[in-house]
Design a protein around this motif. Structure first.
Motif, mmCIF file in Angstrom:
data_model
loop_
_atom_site.group_PDB
_atom_site.id
_atom_site.type_symbol
_atom_site.label_atom_id
_atom_site.label_comp_id
_atom_site.label_asym_id
_atom_site.label_seq_id
_atom_site.Cartn_x
_atom_site.Cartn_y
_atom_site.Cartn_z
ATOM 1 N N LEU A 225 0.845 -1.200 0.000
ATOM 2 C CA LEU A 225 0.000 0.000 0.000
ATOM 3 C C LEU A 225 0.880 1.249 0.000
ATOM 4 O O LEU A 225 1.821 1.357 0.783
ATOM 5 N N SER A 226 0.544 2.191 -0.871
ATOM 6 C CA SER A 226 1.283 3.466 -0.882
ATOM 7 C C SER A 226 0.899 4.269 0.358
ATOM 8 O O SER A 226 -0.148 4.033 0.973
ATOM 9 N N ASP A 227 1.740 5.233 0.730
ATOM 10 C CA ASP A 227 1.450 6.072 1.899
ATOM 11 C C ASP A 227 0.125 6.814 1.730
ATOM 12 O O ASP A 227 -0.647 6.955 2.687
ATOM 13 N N LYS A 228 -0.149 7.257 0.516
ATOM 14 C CA LYS A 228 -1.395 7.986 0.246
ATOM 15 C C LYS A 228 -2.606 7.069 0.417
ATOM 16 O O LYS A 228 -3.603 7.437 1.036
ATOM 17 N N LEU A 229 -2.499 5.858 -0.116
ATOM 18 C CA LEU A 229 -3.621 4.917 -0.021
ATOM 19 C C LEU A 229 -3.875 4.508 1.430
ATOM 20 O O LEU A 229 -5.017 4.296 1.833
ATOM 21 N N LYS A 252 -9.341 -0.652 -7.850
ATOM 22 C CA LYS A 252 -8.923 0.438 -8.738
ATOM 23 C C LYS A 252 -7.978 1.403 -8.028
ATOM 24 O O LYS A 252 -6.980 1.850 -8.590
ATOM 25 N N LYS A 253 -8.291 1.689 -6.771
ATOM 26 C CA LYS A 253 -7.429 2.593 -5.995
ATOM 27 C C LYS A 253 -6.044 1.985 -5.797
ATOM 28 O O LYS A 253 -5.026 2.686 -5.886
ATOM 29 N N LEU A 254 -6.002 0.683 -5.535
ATOM 30 C CA LEU A 254 -4.717 0.006 -5.355
ATOM 31 C C LEU A 254 -3.912 0.031 -6.650
ATOM 32 O O LEU A 254 -2.715 0.332 -6.654
ATOM 33 N N ASN A 259 0.561 2.714 -10.022
ATOM 34 C CA ASN A 259 0.947 3.368 -11.280
ATOM 35 C C ASN A 259 1.452 4.794 -11.084
ATOM 36 O O ASN A 259 1.902 5.431 -12.028
ATOM 37 N N GLN A 260 1.325 5.312 -9.874
ATOM 38 C CA GLN A 260 1.742 6.707 -9.644
ATOM 39 C C GLN A 260 3.250 6.819 -9.415
ATOM 40 O O GLN A 260 3.874 5.894 -8.953
#
Length: 260
Positions: A225-229, A252-254, A259-260
């Motif tokens: 998981l990204s820090d933002k997510l 979709k959020k994951l 991809n960011q």
């Protein structure tokens, strides 16, 4: 013809109540105008008799060679539509030649595996009417927020409309199982493709329920998981609190965070 003896290692419990067999057969609707029906584990044909009365284009598959021999004698007209095979390992696409329904009294010990196979064949299997262990039947039909709600609930509800039809007591089987059975019906919905990566959706659902008591923030850590997510409010919830669409959104959020 000598009767087939139920085999414990195959999880066989033969239905003996003709009224229940008829009720199961009549529950098959021919959803999406499909006439072909594959019966899994017909045993001695108690359900088969009533499916034939409903005039389906019927195919039978059983792993038990003794049952197959019995069925060939009882239904000689079906010929090569009686198939000796392990349903879990055989590709029925070429045999069924298009869309078909599935019916049967599923062996308890492989019922979940049968449904994972049906998920793989979801674009061919338009309807399922089956009897299985009541707890599993309830789990599949369960809405979100229920303790029965789990992996199979989400994955099957993504592609099928599901109804719990009725409960069957142990005494109508030979030998009687130790628990009640449940009959459910699944009808293929209009979803051809989820609005997300379907393989990732399956992974997210399975990972989320693997530690179902944890919040999704903790349960999904192995997926990266990204820090933002991690700050997203959806991760405050547990897997059992999300319906299909919410799992699609989470997937979709994951994917977007990767991809960011």
């Amino acid at each position: 013809m000598e009767k087939v003896k139920p085999k414990k290692h195959l999880g066989q419990h033969f239905l003996t109540d003709l009224g229940i067999a008829e009720k199961i057969a009549k529950a098959v609707t021919g959803h999406q105008d499909v006439r072909k029906v594959l019966e899994i584990g017909p045993g001695m044909g108690v359900l088969t008799d009533f499916l034939l009365k409903e005039n389906w284009d019927l195919y039978l598959v059983d792993i038990d060679s003794e049952s197959i021999q019995y069925l060939h004698q009882k239904y000689s007209d079906l010929g090569d539509k009686i198939i000796e095979a392990d349903y879990l390992k055989k590709d029925f696409g070429p045999i069924m030649g298009g869309s078909y329904a599935v019916a049967g009294n599923f062996p308890y010990n492989i019922s979940s595996q049968i449904f994972f196979k049906i998920l793989e064949e979801r674009n061919s299997v338009t309807e399922v009417v089956c009897m299985l262990q009541k707890e599993v039947a309830q789990r599949i039909a369960s809405p979100k927020g229920n303790k029965d709600y789990g992996i199979l609930s989400v994955l099957l509800q993504a592609y099928y409309e599901i109804e719990y039809l009725f409960t069957v007591p142990p005494g109508v089987f030979n030998p009687p199982p130790k628990v009640n059975s449940g009959v459910i019906r699944l009808k293929r919905n209009k979803v051809r493709q989820l609005e997300c990566d379907e393989k990732l959706f399956f992974r997210v659902v399975k990972q989320g329920f693997n530690t179902r008591r944890k919040t999704l923030r903790n349960a999904l850590k192995p997926l990266g998981l990204s820090d933002k997510l991690k700050e997203d409010a959806i991760l405050d919830k547990r897997a059992e609190q999300l319906d299909v669409q919410e799992f699609v959104i989470l997937t979709k959020k994951l994917q977007e965070s990767w991809n960011q």
